[in-house]
Design an enzyme around this catalytic site. Sequence first.
Site, mmCIF file in Angstrom:
data_model
loop_
_atom_site.group_PDB
_atom_site.id
_atom_site.type_symbol
_atom_site.label_atom_id
_atom_site.label_comp_id
_atom_site.label_asym_id
_atom_site.label_seq_id
_atom_site.Cartn_x
_atom_site.Cartn_y
_atom_site.Cartn_z
ATOM 1 N N GLY A 94 -3.996 12.803 7.435
ATOM 2 C CA GLY A 94 -3.574 11.401 7.289
ATOM 3 C C GLY A 94 -2.122 11.223 7.694
ATOM 4 O O GLY A 94 -1.440 12.169 8.103
ATOM 5 N N SER A 102 2.566 5.361 -5.704
ATOM 6 C CA SER A 102 3.056 4.256 -4.881
ATOM 7 C C SER A 102 3.911 3.307 -5.703
ATOM 8 O O SER A 102 3.714 3.151 -6.906
ATOM 9 C CB SER A 102 1.855 3.495 -4.300
ATOM 10 O OG SER A 102 2.259 2.250 -3.792
ATOM 11 N N TYR A 128 -6.044 -0.988 -5.453
ATOM 12 C CA TYR A 128 -5.325 0.183 -4.891
ATOM 13 C C TYR A 128 -4.194 0.584 -5.831
ATOM 14 O O TYR A 128 -4.117 1.729 -6.278
ATOM 15 C CB TYR A 128 -4.771 -0.127 -3.491
ATOM 16 C CG TYR A 128 -3.710 0.870 -3.099
ATOM 17 C CD1 TYR A 128 -2.362 0.536 -3.170
ATOM 18 C CD2 TYR A 128 -4.058 2.158 -2.733
ATOM 19 C CE1 TYR A 128 -1.384 1.469 -2.866
ATOM 20 C CE2 TYR A 128 -3.089 3.093 -2.434
ATOM 21 C CZ TYR A 128 -1.758 2.740 -2.510
ATOM 22 O OH TYR A 128 -0.778 3.665 -2.225
ATOM 23 N N LYS A 161 -3.724 3.976 -8.523
ATOM 24 C CA LYS A 161 -2.569 4.891 -8.590
ATOM 25 C C LYS A 161 -2.013 4.927 -10.010
ATOM 26 O O LYS A 161 -1.637 5.971 -10.532
ATOM 27 C CB LYS A 161 -1.488 4.457 -7.590
ATOM 28 C CG LYS A 161 -1.867 4.650 -6.125
ATOM 29 C CD LYS A 161 -2.114 6.122 -5.814
ATOM 30 C CE LYS A 161 -2.456 6.365 -4.373
ATOM 31 N NZ LYS A 161 -2.690 7.791 -4.072
HETATM 32 C C1 WQD Z 1 6.041 -5.684 4.029
HETATM 33 C C2 WQD Z 1 6.701 -7.053 4.187
HETATM 34 C C3 WQD Z 1 5.178 -8.890 3.843
HETATM 35 C C4 WQD Z 1 2.706 -8.054 7.365
HETATM 36 C C5 WQD Z 1 2.150 -2.264 1.008
HETATM 37 C C6 WQD Z 1 1.484 -1.632 -0.169
HETATM 38 C C7 WQD Z 1 2.259 -0.415 -0.600
HETATM 39 C C8 WQD Z 1 2.411 0.540 0.550
HETATM 40 C C9 WQD Z 1 3.024 -0.170 1.748
HETATM 41 C C10 WQD Z 1 0.707 2.214 0.233
HETATM 42 C C11 WQD Z 1 6.244 -8.054 3.119
HETATM 43 C C12 WQD Z 1 5.690 -8.864 5.276
HETATM 44 C C13 WQD Z 1 3.678 -7.979 6.373
HETATM 45 C C14 WQD Z 1 2.708 -9.140 8.273
HETATM 46 C C15 WQD Z 1 4.649 -10.037 7.172
HETATM 47 N N1 WQD Z 1 1.172 1.123 0.894
HETATM 48 N N2 WQD Z 1 4.620 -8.963 6.292
HETATM 49 N N3 WQD Z 1 3.679 -10.097 8.141
HETATM 50 O O1 WQD Z 1 3.150 -5.193 1.022
HETATM 51 O O2 WQD Z 1 5.456 -4.105 0.859
HETATM 52 O O3 WQD Z 1 3.432 -2.692 0.651
HETATM 53 O O4 WQD Z 1 2.206 -1.300 2.042
HETATM 54 O O5 WQD Z 1 1.239 2.858 -0.624
HETATM 55 O O6 WQD Z 1 1.545 0.200 -1.634
HETATM 56 O O7 WQD Z 1 1.509 -2.575 -1.213
HETATM 57 O O8 WQD Z 1 4.010 -3.662 2.846
HETATM 58 O O9 WQD Z 1 4.037 -3.822 5.279
HETATM 59 O O10 WQD Z 1 2.246 -5.096 4.008
HETATM 60 O O11 WQD Z 1 4.627 -5.883 3.935
HETATM 61 O O12 WQD Z 1 5.505 -10.919 7.092
HETATM 62 O O13 WQD Z 1 1.834 -9.275 9.195
HETATM 63 O O14 WQD Z 1 6.299 -7.608 5.430
HETATM 64 O O15 WQD Z 1 5.130 -10.225 3.343
HETATM 65 O O16 WQD Z 1 7.352 -8.877 2.801
HETATM 66 P P1 WQD Z 1 4.034 -4.030 1.294
HETATM 67 P P2 WQD Z 1 3.659 -4.609 4.080
#
Ligand code: WQD
Length: 339
Positions: free
Chosen positions: A10, A124, A149, A153
């Site tokens: 992964g 996480s 999810y 965790k």
């Molecule tokens: C980051 C920022 C969105 C997509 C998640 C999981 C976390 C970890 C990482 C596993 C936010 C913004 C996102 C898009 C956007 N995964 N965004 N447009 O939500 O912080 O965390 O992924 O462990 O557990 O919860 O990450 O990358 O989805 O979002 O504006 O198309 O980008 O609103 O502010 P997140 P993300």
Amino acid sequence: MKILVTGCCGYIGSHTLVELLNNGYEVVGLDNFSNSKKDVLDKIEKITGKQIVFYECDMLDKDNLRKIFQENKIEMVIDFAAYKAVGESVEKPISYYINNVSSVLMLLDVMKSFGVKNLIFSSSATVYGMAEEVPLKETSFVGGTTNPYGTSKLFVEKILMDLYNSDNDWNICIFRYFNPIGAHSSGLIGENPNGVPANLMPYIVKVAKKELECLNIFGDDYDTVDGTGVRDYIHIMDLALAHILGVKKLCEVKSGLHIYNLGTGKGISVLELVNAFKKVNNVDIPYKIAPRRAGDIAECYASIRKAREELGFIPKRGIDDMCFDAYNYVLKENENEKN
Ligand code: WQD
């Protein structure tokens, strides 16, 4: 020290595997390829010049798990194997709890029966739920998770605490990852999910490659530096390095249950990340402001003081490195596919 790495093909598992091999550890790998590809092992051999003992195995298959411990003198386990898509977990809670919780219970039971009590568990920042305070400390409130999810965790963290309380010989390190992005500098391994990504960086990369037309920025009216969401992005190689420090810590302390945030301690907004990506890679990233995404919080970034003081963890790579390496991987992936 022979270490079993579950989910070794992964995104986080493969980068950690490179660091373990480069640091001279003997590794046994396990993966069921539910969210990874077998050719990652060839790429890791290209990077490190080393092969590993590998088992295609689902952790729910206890007999197969036992076979691994019978055939190899495993002394420590690093458990990465889990589903990790927040949105998908809301649609498929049962498969998330079976895969992310039941499989860990199988692993722990087999470890116990072979007297193996050294474990690094990948958790996480989502266990902090709708965080009230930033920067988040390991002592910050956990709970109030908003998706299966994150809850899976949280459940496993609680299981590990109960396990340690039942038998203080267990030696457990829980790593709470913030937002891992980027790729190995070789461009041979990295992250490029199929389909339309949920996470920000993989989405930006697909827009840069013109596979997707435009980035939707979910909200620009948060109480943050520029109104867009702020997160703690950490380079995947810094995250991999932290696992070497975790292995050394467990070898040193012999027992205990230790929890560490793994981030950079710095919050970066969506717009700051987009602008850094454009500058570093000299590409355009068309975007438009879209409504907020349900479940999102304004700011989430780590205090990494505990990891710095107790593990000597100091992340070295900045946002420009993360943006460059993330794109470099996808460009190289295309080249490799053509050859
Ligand atoms: C980051 C920022 C969105 C997509 C998640 C999981 C976390 C970890 C990482 C596993 C936010 C913004 C996102 C898009 C956007 N995964 N965004 N447009 O939500 O912080 O965390 O992924 O462990 O557990 O919860 O990450 O990358 O989805 O979002 O504006 O198309 O980008 O609103 O502010 P997140 P993300």
